[in-house]
Design an enzyme around this catalytic site. Structure first.
Site, PDB file in Angstrom:
ATOM      1  N   SER A 109      46.714  45.096  31.584  1.00 55.96           N
ATOM      2  CA  SER A 109      47.526  44.259  30.718  1.00 55.96           C
ATOM      3  C   SER A 109      48.261  45.128  29.680  1.00 55.96           C
ATOM      4  O   SER A 109      49.012  46.020  30.052  1.00 55.96           O
ATOM      5  CB  SER A 109      46.639  43.187  30.074  1.00 55.96           C
ATOM      6  OG  SER A 109      47.402  42.151  29.533  1.00 55.96           O
ATOM      7  N   HIS A 121      45.138  36.245  35.487  1.00 51.68           N
ATOM      8  CA  HIS A 121      44.990  37.337  34.540  1.00 51.68           C
ATOM      9  C   HIS A 121      43.523  37.489  34.151  1.00 51.68           C
ATOM     10  O   HIS A 121      42.788  36.509  34.060  1.00 51.68           O
ATOM     11  CB  HIS A 121      45.837  37.036  33.308  1.00 51.68           C
ATOM     12  CG  HIS A 121      46.191  38.230  32.496  1.00 51.68           C
ATOM     13  ND1 HIS A 121      47.168  39.123  32.857  1.00 51.68           N
ATOM     14  CD2 HIS A 121      45.699  38.691  31.317  1.00 51.68           C
ATOM     15  CE1 HIS A 121      47.273  40.062  31.945  1.00 51.68           C
ATOM     16  NE2 HIS A 121      46.384  39.835  31.004  1.00 51.68           N
ATOM     17  N   ASP A 153      49.576  34.649  37.573  1.00 47.84           N
ATOM     18  CA  ASP A 153      49.608  35.365  36.292  1.00 47.84           C
ATOM     19  C   ASP A 153      51.042  35.428  35.798  1.00 47.84           C
ATOM     20  O   ASP A 153      51.961  35.757  36.562  1.00 47.84           O
ATOM     21  CB  ASP A 153      49.054  36.784  36.496  1.00 47.84           C
ATOM     22  CG  ASP A 153      48.986  37.609  35.228  1.00 47.84           C
ATOM     23  OD1 ASP A 153      49.281  37.087  34.130  1.00 47.84           O
ATOM     24  OD2 ASP A 153      48.635  38.798  35.328  1.00 47.84           O
TER      25      ASP A 153
END
Length: 304
Positions: free
Chosen positions: A152, A276, A246
């Site tokens: 991320s 995610h 996501d």
């Protein structure tokens, strides 16, 4: 994945963006390990500090499956939207990578927003990489075999580190990017499709980036949005791991396409049906365990 999301909804936790930053960090820390696999036991786990350019000592943690000298090393930067997350929240993942890949992992506790806004996180990550290349042999690392990686926001930092390393003449073995943030604006179809989640929602992203960015101009800096980097030629090979459900999936694919267009070898995996954060849900999701194995394989191949 649906079962995980339903259980999270039944728990009725206050959304992170409705908490204070400190409350959000505590809540994320408490929940981070709930669905993780069992922590692999390693021969070596050490806390250390890395000097930043302004004199700050960046906390970090070293993982290694053995005390063998000259081990290849992965510099890992954790996710959390530059606002939450820590070495502790990603402890199991880093242990598993060290265990499966047979490499050393150095996980960096870079400074978080809003106390430290852009580009502090990026600067800390880059300072850590330069230090590791210069001083890693004292830790037992083979500084000729170094990779960068993260998930991320940490994937953003790893991608930026790969570009800075190329510009500094540092030859990296791999950039391991787990659903990285790559775009300046959250305007792709996947951001619209998954604006209400699961897991990562539009309000959460907006809250995190409002904490991190100083101004709208920061969005146009490639150190926040690697898709804006003018030249991606000459970068390390990339192993990219995305979640289908996501908000960040489209920009991850776009970055993979840009890398390929620049002549970079890219190994792209999109894991079907997961959201995610899935990589940290190995107890519940076989896709997380498959991703661990794929990442370890990519690291081993890059370090050979």
């Amino acid at each position: 994945m649906r079962s995980v999301v339903e259980r999270m909804a039944r728990a009725q936790h206050t959304p992170l963006w409705e908490m204070t930053v400190e409350q959000a960090r505590q809540a994320y820390g408490i929940g981070a390990g709930v669905l993780e696999i069992a922590k692999p036991a390693l021969a070596r786990v050490e806390d250390l500090h890395i000097p930043a350019r302004d004199g700050f000592q960046i906390p970090a943690r070293l993982y290694a499956a053995s005390w063998d000298p000259l081990q290849p090393v992965l510099l890992f930067t954790h996710g959390g939207g530059f606002t939450i997350g820590s070495v502790d929240t990603h402890d199991t993942l880093c242990r598993e990578l060290a265990h499966q890949a047979g490499c050393m992992v150095v996980s960096v506790d870079y400074r978080l927003a809003p106390e430290h806004r852009f580009p502090t996180a990026s600067n800390d990550a880059w300072d850590a990489l330069q230090w590791l290349v210069a001083e890693g042999m004292a830790l037992g690392a083979d500084t000729g075999r170094v990779a960068v990686g993260g998930d991320s926001a940490g994937g953003t930092l790893a991608a930026v580190n790969a570009i800075l390393a190329r510009d500094a003449g540092i030859d990296l073995a791999l950039q391991l990017l787990i659903y990285p943030g790559c775009a300046a604006h959250q305007d792709t179809p996947s951001h619209a499709r998954y604006s209400e989640g699961p897991i990562l929602t539009k309000p959460m992203i907006s809250w995190m980036f409002s904490n991190y960015l100083r101004s709208l101009a920061d969005r146009e800096d490639w150190r926040f949005a690697p898709l804006l980097a003018p030249d991606l030629r000459g970068l390390a090979p990339a192993s990219i791991h995305l979640a289908q459900c996501d908000s960040l999936v489209d920009e991850g694919v776009m970055y993979a396409d840009r890398l390929r267009a620049a002549g970079i070898e890219v190994d792209l995996h999109t894991y079907a049906g997961v959201a995610h954060e899935f990589v940290k849900m190995g107890r519940a999701l076989k896709e997380a365990r498959a991703c661990h194995a794929q990442m370890a394989q990519a690291l081993r191949a890059a370090f050979d």
